[in-house]
Design a protein around this motif. Structure first.
Motif, PDB file in Angstrom:
ATOM      1  N   GLY A 157       0.790  -1.228   0.000  1.00 57.17           N
ATOM      2  CA  GLY A 157       0.000   0.000   0.000  1.00 57.17           C
ATOM      3  C   GLY A 157       0.816   1.269   0.000  1.00 57.17           C
ATOM      4  N   PHE A 158       2.138   1.135  -0.045  1.00 62.32           N
ATOM      5  CA  PHE A 158       3.005   2.313   0.003  1.00 62.32           C
ATOM      6  C   PHE A 158       3.306   2.780  -1.415  1.00 62.32           C
ATOM      7  CE2 PHE A 158       7.260   4.278   0.205  1.00 62.32           C
ATOM      8  CZ  PHE A 158       7.020   5.254   1.170  1.00 62.32           C
ATOM      9  N   ALA A 159       2.987   4.055  -1.704  1.00 64.68           N
ATOM     10  CA  ALA A 159       3.187   4.584  -3.057  1.00 64.68           C
ATOM     11  C   ALA A 159       4.670   4.713  -3.366  1.00 64.68           C
ATOM     12  CB  ALA A 159       2.509   5.940  -3.191  1.00 64.68           C
ATOM     13  N   ARG A 160       5.073   4.204  -4.531  1.00 65.38           N
ATOM     14  CA  ARG A 160       6.465   4.276  -4.949  1.00 65.38           C
ATOM     15  C   ARG A 160       6.668   5.469  -5.865  1.00 65.38           C
ATOM     16  NH1 ARG A 160       4.877  -0.638  -2.492  1.00 65.38           N
ATOM     17  NH2 ARG A 160       6.559  -2.176  -2.584  1.00 65.38           N
ATOM     18  N   GLY A 161       7.198   6.560  -5.315  1.00 65.65           N
ATOM     19  CA  GLY A 161       7.530   7.709  -6.142  1.00 65.65           C
ATOM     20  C   GLY A 161       6.371   8.647  -6.372  1.00 65.65           C
ATOM     21  N   ALA A 162       6.660   9.680  -7.138  1.00 66.30           N
ATOM     22  CA  ALA A 162       5.676  10.701  -7.481  1.00 66.30           C
ATOM     23  C   ALA A 162       5.247  10.528  -8.932  1.00 66.30           C
ATOM     24  CB  ALA A 162       6.279  12.088  -7.269  1.00 66.30           C
ATOM     25  N   PRO A 163       4.062  11.062  -9.288  1.00 66.32           N
ATOM     26  CA  PRO A 163       3.566  10.879 -10.657  1.00 66.32           C
ATOM     27  C   PRO A 163       4.501  11.401 -11.736  1.00 66.32           C
ATOM     28  CG  PRO A 163       1.825  11.680  -9.224  1.00 66.32           C
ATOM     29  CD  PRO A 163       3.097  11.740  -8.428  1.00 66.32           C
ATOM     30  N   ASP A 164       5.312  12.424 -11.401  1.00 65.86           N
ATOM     31  CA  ASP A 164       6.180  13.000 -12.430  1.00 65.86           C
ATOM     32  C   ASP A 164       7.521  12.277 -12.560  1.00 65.86           C
ATOM     33  OD1 ASP A 164       7.053  13.790  -9.944  1.00 65.86           O
ATOM     34  OD2 ASP A 164       7.580  15.839 -10.550  1.00 65.86           O
ATOM     35  N   GLU A 165       7.759  11.236 -11.766  1.00 69.98           N
ATOM     36  CA  GLU A 165       9.004  10.490 -11.863  1.00 69.98           C
ATOM     37  C   GLU A 165       8.887   9.411 -12.930  1.00 69.98           C
ATOM     38  OE1 GLU A 165      11.417   9.882  -7.993  1.00 69.98           O
ATOM     39  OE2 GLU A 165       9.337   9.822  -7.356  1.00 69.98           O
ATOM     40  N   SER A 166       9.994   9.160 -13.604  1.00 69.69           N
ATOM     41  CA  SER A 166      10.014   8.110 -14.627  1.00 69.69           C
ATOM     42  C   SER A 166       9.945   6.745 -13.969  1.00 69.69           C
ATOM     43  CB  SER A 166      11.287   8.213 -15.459  1.00 69.69           C
ATOM     44  OG  SER A 166      12.430   7.866 -14.675  1.00 69.69           O
ATOM     45  N   TRP A 167       9.629   5.734 -14.802  1.00 70.41           N
ATOM     46  CA  TRP A 167       9.570   4.366 -14.274  1.00 70.41           C
ATOM     47  C   TRP A 167      10.920   3.943 -13.717  1.00 70.41           C
ATOM     48  CZ3 TRP A 167      11.985  -0.212 -16.071  1.00 70.41           C
ATOM     49  CH2 TRP A 167      11.524  -1.387 -15.455  1.00 70.41           C
ATOM     50  N   SER A 168      12.008   4.278 -14.412  1.00 73.92           N
ATOM     51  CA  SER A 168      13.337   3.878 -13.952  1.00 73.92           C
ATOM     52  C   SER A 168      13.706   4.580 -12.649  1.00 73.92           C
ATOM     53  CB  SER A 168      14.388   4.166 -15.023  1.00 73.92           C
ATOM     54  OG  SER A 168      14.421   5.542 -15.342  1.00 73.92           O
ATOM     55  N   ASP A 169      13.297   5.857 -12.498  1.00 76.49           N
ATOM     56  CA  ASP A 169      13.566   6.568 -11.241  1.00 76.49           C
ATOM     57  C   ASP A 169      12.788   5.954 -10.089  1.00 76.49           C
ATOM     58  OD1 ASP A 169      15.390   8.304 -12.301  1.00 76.49           O
ATOM     59  OD2 ASP A 169      13.992   9.979 -12.546  1.00 76.49           O
ATOM     60  N   LYS A 170      11.538   5.609 -10.343  1.00 71.67           N
ATOM     61  CA  LYS A 170      10.755   4.958  -9.294  1.00 71.67           C
ATOM     62  C   LYS A 170      11.398   3.634  -8.885  1.00 71.67           C
ATOM     63  CE  LYS A 170       6.313   6.981 -10.632  1.00 71.67           C
ATOM     64  NZ  LYS A 170       4.968   6.738 -11.215  1.00 71.67           N
ATOM     65  N   LEU A 171      11.894   2.910  -9.874  1.00 69.82           N
ATOM     66  CA  LEU A 171      12.526   1.626  -9.590  1.00 69.82           C
ATOM     67  C   LEU A 171      13.784   1.818  -8.756  1.00 69.82           C
ATOM     68  CD1 LEU A 171      12.452  -1.458 -10.216  1.00 69.82           C
ATOM     69  CD2 LEU A 171      13.928  -0.963 -12.173  1.00 69.82           C
ATOM     70  N   MET A 172      14.666   2.720  -9.173  1.00 72.82           N
ATOM     71  CA  MET A 172      15.967   2.862  -8.522  1.00 72.82           C
ATOM     72  C   MET A 172      15.896   3.631  -7.209  1.00 72.82           C
ATOM     73  SD  MET A 172      17.748   1.091 -10.512  1.00 72.82           S
ATOM     74  CE  MET A 172      19.310   1.373  -9.673  1.00 72.82           C
ATOM     75  N   ARG A 173      14.986   4.597  -7.096  1.00 69.69           N
ATOM     76  CA  ARG A 173      14.952   5.449  -5.903  1.00 69.69           C
ATOM     77  C   ARG A 173      13.921   5.008  -4.879  1.00 69.69           C
ATOM     78  NH1 ARG A 173      14.333  11.376  -8.237  1.00 69.69           N
ATOM     79  NH2 ARG A 173      14.176  11.796  -5.992  1.00 69.69           N
ATOM     80  N   TRP A 174      12.997   4.135  -5.294  1.00 68.50           N
ATOM     81  CA  TRP A 174      11.934   3.731  -4.366  1.00 68.50           C
ATOM     82  C   TRP A 174      11.838   2.208  -4.228  1.00 68.50           C
ATOM     83  CZ3 TRP A 174       8.561   7.321  -1.940  1.00 68.50           C
ATOM     84  CH2 TRP A 174       8.762   8.654  -2.304  1.00 68.50           C
ATOM     85  N   VAL A 175      11.592   1.514  -5.326  1.00 73.90           N
ATOM     86  CA  VAL A 175      11.320   0.074  -5.247  1.00 73.90           C
ATOM     87  C   VAL A 175      12.529  -0.687  -4.712  1.00 73.90           C
ATOM     88  CG1 VAL A 175      10.724  -1.993  -6.555  1.00 73.90           C
ATOM     89  CG2 VAL A 175       9.608   0.196  -7.092  1.00 73.90           C
ATOM     90  N   ILE A 176      13.686  -0.502  -5.335  1.00 69.97           N
ATOM     91  CA  ILE A 176      14.870  -1.259  -4.926  1.00 69.97           C
ATOM     92  C   ILE A 176      15.315  -0.909  -3.502  1.00 69.97           C
ATOM     93  CG2 ILE A 176      17.326  -1.628  -5.417  1.00 69.97           C
ATOM     94  CD1 ILE A 176      16.611  -1.687  -8.368  1.00 69.97           C
ATOM     95  N   PRO A 177      15.322   0.380  -3.101  1.00 69.07           N
ATOM     96  CA  PRO A 177      15.666   0.657  -1.700  1.00 69.07           C
ATOM     97  C   PRO A 177      14.750  -0.040  -0.695  1.00 69.07           C
ATOM     98  CG  PRO A 177      15.842   2.665  -2.984  1.00 69.07           C
ATOM     99  CD  PRO A 177      15.252   1.631  -3.895  1.00 69.07           C
ATOM    100  N   ILE A 178      13.469  -0.171  -1.021  1.00 64.97           N
ATOM    101  CA  ILE A 178      12.560  -0.878  -0.122  1.00 64.97           C
ATOM    102  C   ILE A 178      12.925  -2.354  -0.044  1.00 64.97           C
ATOM    103  CG2 ILE A 178      10.159  -1.649   0.152  1.00 64.97           C
ATOM    104  CD1 ILE A 178       9.308   1.097  -0.943  1.00 64.97           C
ATOM    105  N   PHE A 179      13.215  -2.948  -1.190  1.00 71.90           N
ATOM    106  CA  PHE A 179      13.643  -4.347  -1.192  1.00 71.90           C
ATOM    107  C   PHE A 179      14.929  -4.530  -0.392  1.00 71.90           C
ATOM    108  CE2 PHE A 179      10.577  -5.199  -4.487  1.00 71.90           C
ATOM    109  CZ  PHE A 179      10.377  -6.565  -4.444  1.00 71.90           C
ATOM    110  N   ARG A 180      15.878  -3.632  -0.611  1.00 70.52           N
ATOM    111  CA  ARG A 180      17.197  -3.781   0.002  1.00 70.52           C
ATOM    112  C   ARG A 180      17.172  -3.557   1.515  1.00 70.52           C
ATOM    113  NH1 ARG A 180      20.750  -6.501  -3.286  1.00 70.52           N
ATOM    114  NH2 ARG A 180      21.086  -5.480  -5.276  1.00 70.52           N
ATOM    115  N   ALA A 181      16.180  -2.847   2.006  1.00 69.28           N
ATOM    116  CA  ALA A 181      16.128  -2.514   3.434  1.00 69.28           C
ATOM    117  C   ALA A 181      15.522  -3.627   4.289  1.00 69.28           C
ATOM    118  CB  ALA A 181      15.331  -1.224   3.639  1.00 69.28           C
TER     119      ALA A 181
END
Length: 465
Positions: free
Chosen positions: A84-108
Motif C-alpha cells: 500500500g506504500f506509493a512508490r515515487g511521485a507521478p512526475d518520476e520516470s519508471w526507472s527513477d521509481k525503480l531505482m529510488r523507491w522500489v529497490i531501496p525498499i527491497f534492500r532494506a
C-alpha cells in the motif's frame, strides 16, 4: 463383490473433476483417492467405491476439483509488507521509481521481514488455489524465506537476488560475475530440486533486464541444464530493455540471448511485452517459456494491448504461463484479465477461451517448469496438489459449463479447501498449518518499520487528517 484393491488415506467422493489430463476429461459424480503425497485413483464415484478402500471419505458433491494452480512469477518479499506504500511521485520516470523507491525498499528488508513477507504471499496464493509458484529472483535472505515458506505447506521454486553486471566501467567485471555465479551455485546446492520431488527448492533465478552479465547468464543456463532446473528472468516489459541491448550489442534482447547460447527449454522469461517478430521466432524455435503478468502490464502502462504478441505465442505452441507479479493473489483473475485485454485489443471475442485460461494456470507451467510428471493435472501417480471450489455460492448458480464458469465467472473467494503433497493446507478458507492472525499482525508492524528505515515519505493522493 470383489474386495477393494487400493488402500487410500482419503477419498473425495461425488465431486466434479476437471482433470486437465491429456484428453481434458471432465468427470461428473467423480472421485479422487489419495495415499500419502500422491493421487492413486481418479474416476467415477461408483467405480472408485468398488476398487478403493479409504480411511476417510469426504463428501465432495458441492465441489469442483481442479489441479492446484501455478503462479509462475511473483515477488514474495518486499511487496507483501509494503504493497500500500506509493512508490515515487507521478512526475518520476519508471526507472527513477525503480531505482529510488522500489529497490531501496527491497534492500532494506531484514531476514525476519523476508520470512514474514514470504508467509503472507504463500497464504494469499493458497487462498486462491495456487499450490506452486516461481519466485521472481529478488530474495535476499534465502534461508529465512525457505524456513518461513516451509511452515505454510506451499510448493515453490525460489532464488536469491542475482545480477553480476559491473555498472561502473572501472569496476572488475570478472569479479562481479564470479560473485554472482557463487550465489547461484550455493543456493542450488543448499536447496536441491531432487528431480522436482522437493516441495521447496532453489533455482537459478536472475533479475534479468540488463542486470546480468553474459557470464552469469551462461552459468545459470549450465546449472539449469545439468541439474534439470529452470532459469527465470525479467525481460522486455517496455522499450528500455530493447533500447539498452540495441545500443550495446546492436541486437534485441532475445537475439542476444540466442547469440550467447542461453535460450532454450530450460529458460522462462517474464513480461516479454516489447518483443518483435524476429524475437518471437527465436522464442518459438528455442522452446523457452513465456510468463505473462497482466496486472503488472496494465498498471505499469506497458502498451501490451498495442504491441503484445501473446496470442501469437499461444498459436505457435509457446508455453504461456500466468504470473501475478505480487500485484494480485488470484491467478484466475490474471487469466481473465489477459483474455479480456487481448479480446478487446484484437476485437476478437474468441481469443483466450476458458480452456486456454485453465491450461495457462496448470498444464502449461507444469510443462515449462519440467514438472509435468508431478503437477498440473489430476492423474494417478502425480502429487496430491488439488483445489476444492465451492459451487454452493450464488455466483455459480446452476452448473452447466463447469470449465467456462470456473474460468470466467466463479467468485474469487470460492476456494474452499486446498491440499498440497496430500496435506490439507486450507480448510473452509482458513489455513491449517500456520497462525494467520499472528502472521498478519506481525507483517503489518514489520511493514511500518521497514518504511521507517528507508526514510522514504508516505505520499498519498489526498491529504489525510
Amino acid at each position: 463383490m470383489s474386495e477393494p484393491t487400493l488402500r487410500a488415506d482419503l477419498m473425495i467422493s461425488g465431486a466434479t473433476l476437471i482433470t486437465m489430463d491429456a484428453t481434458r476429461q471432465v468427470i461428473e459424480d467423480g472421485a479422487l483417492a489419495i495415499a500419502g503425497d500422491r493421487i492413486i485413483a481418479v474416476g467415477k464415484r461408483e467405480a472408485l467405491a468398488r476398487t478403493v478402500q479409504a480411511q476417510t471419505v469426504f463428501d465432495g458433491r458441492r465441489f469442483v476439483i481442479t489441479p492446484g494452480f501455478v503462479d509462475a512469477h511473483i515477488h514474495i518479499t518486499g511487496d507483501p509488507l509494503t504493497r500500500g506504500f506509493a512508490r515515487g511521485a507521478p512526475d518520476e520516470s519508471w526507472s527513477d521509481k525503480l531505482m529510488r523507491w522500489v529497490i531501496p525498499i527491497f534492500r532494506a528488508q531484514t531476514a525476519e521481514d523476508e520470512r514474514l513477507a514470504a508467509q503472507c504471499a504463500a497464504l494469499a496464493m493458497i487462498r486462491y488455489g495456487t499450490t506452486t509458484f516461481v519466485e521472481a529472483g529478488t530474495v535476499l535472505q534465502l534461508d529465512a524465506v525457505m524456513q518461513g515458506l516451509s511452515e505454510t505447506g506451499i510448493r515453490g521454486r525460489v532464488g536469491e537476488w542475482v545480477e553480476g553486471r559491473a555498472y561502473d566501467p572501472g569496476a572488475d567485471q570478472a569479479k562481479a560475475s564470479a560473485a554472482a555465479i557463487r550465489i547461484l551455485e550455493s543456493e542450488v546446492e543448499r536447496y536441491p530440486d531432487a528431480g522436482g520431488e522437493a516441495r521447496l527448492a532453489a533455482w537459478p533465478l536472475l533479475v534479468g533486464h540488463s542486470t546480468n552479465s553474459d557470464e552469469v547468464w551462461r552459468a545459470a543456463k549450465v546449472l539449469a541444464d545439468d541439474r534439470g532446473l529452470r532459469v527465470s528472468a525479467h525481460m522486455s516489459p517496455r522499450s528500455g530493455d530493447p533500447d539498452w541491448f540495441l545500443a550495446r550489442y546492436n541486437r534485441r534482447p532475445l537475439e542476444h540471448l540466442a547469440d550467447i547460447g542461453v535460450l532454450g527449454e530450460s529458460v522462462m522469461l517474464t513480461h516479454l511485452a516489447d518483443i518483435d517478430a524476429s524475437e518471437l521466432d527465436l522464442l518459438v524455435q528455442s522452446g523457452a517459456g513465456a510468463i505473462h503478468c497482466p496486472h503488472a502490464a496494465l498498471q505499469g502502462g506497458f502498451g501490451l494491448a498495442h504491441i503484445g504478441l501473446f496470442p501469437e505465442m499461444l498459436d505457435r505452441g509457446v508455453d504461456v504461463m500466468l504470473g501475478t507479479d505480487g500485484m494480485a493473489a488470484d491467478i484466475l483473475a490474471s487469466g481473465r484479465l489477459m483474455a479480456s485485454l487481448f479480446r478487446d485489443a484484437r476485437r476478437d471475442q474468441d481469443l483466450f477461451p476458458a480452456t486456454a485460461v485453465l491450461e495457462m494456470a496448470t498444464v502449461m507451467p507444469a510443462r515449462a517448469m519440467g514438472m509435468s510428471h508431478l503437477i498440473g493435472s489430476l492423474e494417478a501417480g502425480k502429487k496430491a496438489d488439488f483445489v476444492l471450489h465451492d459451487t454452493d455460492l450464488p455466483e455459480w448458480g446452476s452448473v452447466f459449463d463447469v470449465v467456462g464458469q470456473l474460468a470466467f465467472s466463479a467468485p474469487s473467494g470460492g476456494v474452499h479447501s486446498v491440499w498440497i503433497d496430500g496435506v490439507r493446507v486450507l480448510e473452509d478458507g482458513r489455513a491449517t498449518l500456520i497462525d494467520e492472525e499472528k502472521v498478519r499482525a506481525d507483517a503489518r508492524q514489520a511493514g511500518r518499520d521497514l518504511i521507517a528505515r528507508t526514510g522514504l515519505p508516505n505520499r498519498t493522493p489526498w491529504p489525510i487528517r
